[in-house]
Design an enzyme around this catalytic site. Structure first.
Site, PDB file in Angstrom:
ATOM      1  N   HIS A 198     -11.138 -14.518 -40.706  1.00 30.57           N
ATOM      2  CA  HIS A 198     -10.662 -13.867 -39.487  1.00 30.57           C
ATOM      3  C   HIS A 198     -10.176 -14.948 -38.533  1.00 30.57           C
ATOM      4  CE1 HIS A 198     -14.864 -14.821 -38.421  1.00 30.57           C
ATOM      5  NE2 HIS A 198     -14.395 -14.972 -37.199  1.00 30.57           N
TER       6      HIS A 198
ATOM      7  N   GLU B  36       3.341 -12.855 -34.012  1.00 30.10           N
ATOM      8  CA  GLU B  36       4.470 -12.444 -34.839  1.00 30.10           C
ATOM      9  C   GLU B  36       4.025 -11.251 -35.676  1.00 30.10           C
ATOM     10  OE1 GLU B  36       6.771 -14.221 -38.807  1.00 30.10           O
ATOM     11  OE2 GLU B  36       5.378 -15.501 -37.702  1.00 30.10           O
TER      12      GLU B  36
ATOM     13  N   HIS C 215       0.491 -20.001 -33.664  1.00 32.15           N
ATOM     14  CA  HIS C 215       0.754 -18.582 -33.487  1.00 32.15           C
ATOM     15  C   HIS C 215      -0.011 -17.799 -34.543  1.00 32.15           C
ATOM     16  CE1 HIS C 215       3.756 -19.126 -36.724  1.00 32.15           C
ATOM     17  NE2 HIS C 215       3.833 -17.807 -36.821  1.00 32.15           N
TER      18      HIS C 215
END
Length: 150
Positions: free
Chosen positions: A7, A127, A74
């Site tokens: 995670h 994204e 990101h």
């Protein structure tokens, strides 16, 4: 032995605001939450999946995301189709999200993969992409991958 991503943990400045974004706009379910003052967090994932967290939010940041510091570049989230990417784009626009590029863009010129690039409430770069379907989309940057410098 092969490592897999378990995670992603993100520090946030305001758990309630970030939780609303990741739950209500991106569609993550709340798998668990810590509500003790000074130790607030939320485990997010699919409520219909295997119950494993995908993203954890930790309310322990004093300032928003800083792209100039070492650490997370990101967070990329994959969906199956470009149509699903566009559905997320519509929902995100309705929420007033800050986008890096206008609409779906290719990962690089001529690429089949592509998506949308935007920021969460703390400015963390995100994204949502599909592995194919973006053949007609242009790449906003020709000298580097689209996800590299937004």
């Amino acid at each position: 032995m092969t490592l897999r991503t378990g995670h992603i943990g993100l520090n946030v400045t305001d758990l309630d605001r970030s939780l609303a974004f990741y739950r209500d706009v991106l569609g993550f379910g709340v798998l668990g939450e810590g509500k003790e003052e000074g130790r607030r967090y939320a485990f997010l994932g699919s409520l219909s999946g295997d119950g494993r967290p995908v993203v954890t939010l930790w309310q322990q940041a004093g300032t928003p995301y800083d792209k100039g510091r070492a650490g997370l570049h990101h967070l990329a989230l994959e969906v199956d189709t470009i149509e699903q990417v566009k559905e997320y784009e519509t929902a995100l626009r309705g929420y007033g999200v800050d986008f890096a590029y206008d609409g779906v863009v290719a990962h690089r010129e001529g690429s089949a993969s592509g998506g949308i690039f935007f920021h969460d409430p703390d400015g963390t770069r995100l994204e949502i992409y599909a592995p194919s379907g973006a053949e007609e989309a242009t790449a906003p940057v020709t000298a580097a991958p689209t996800c590299g410098f937004f």
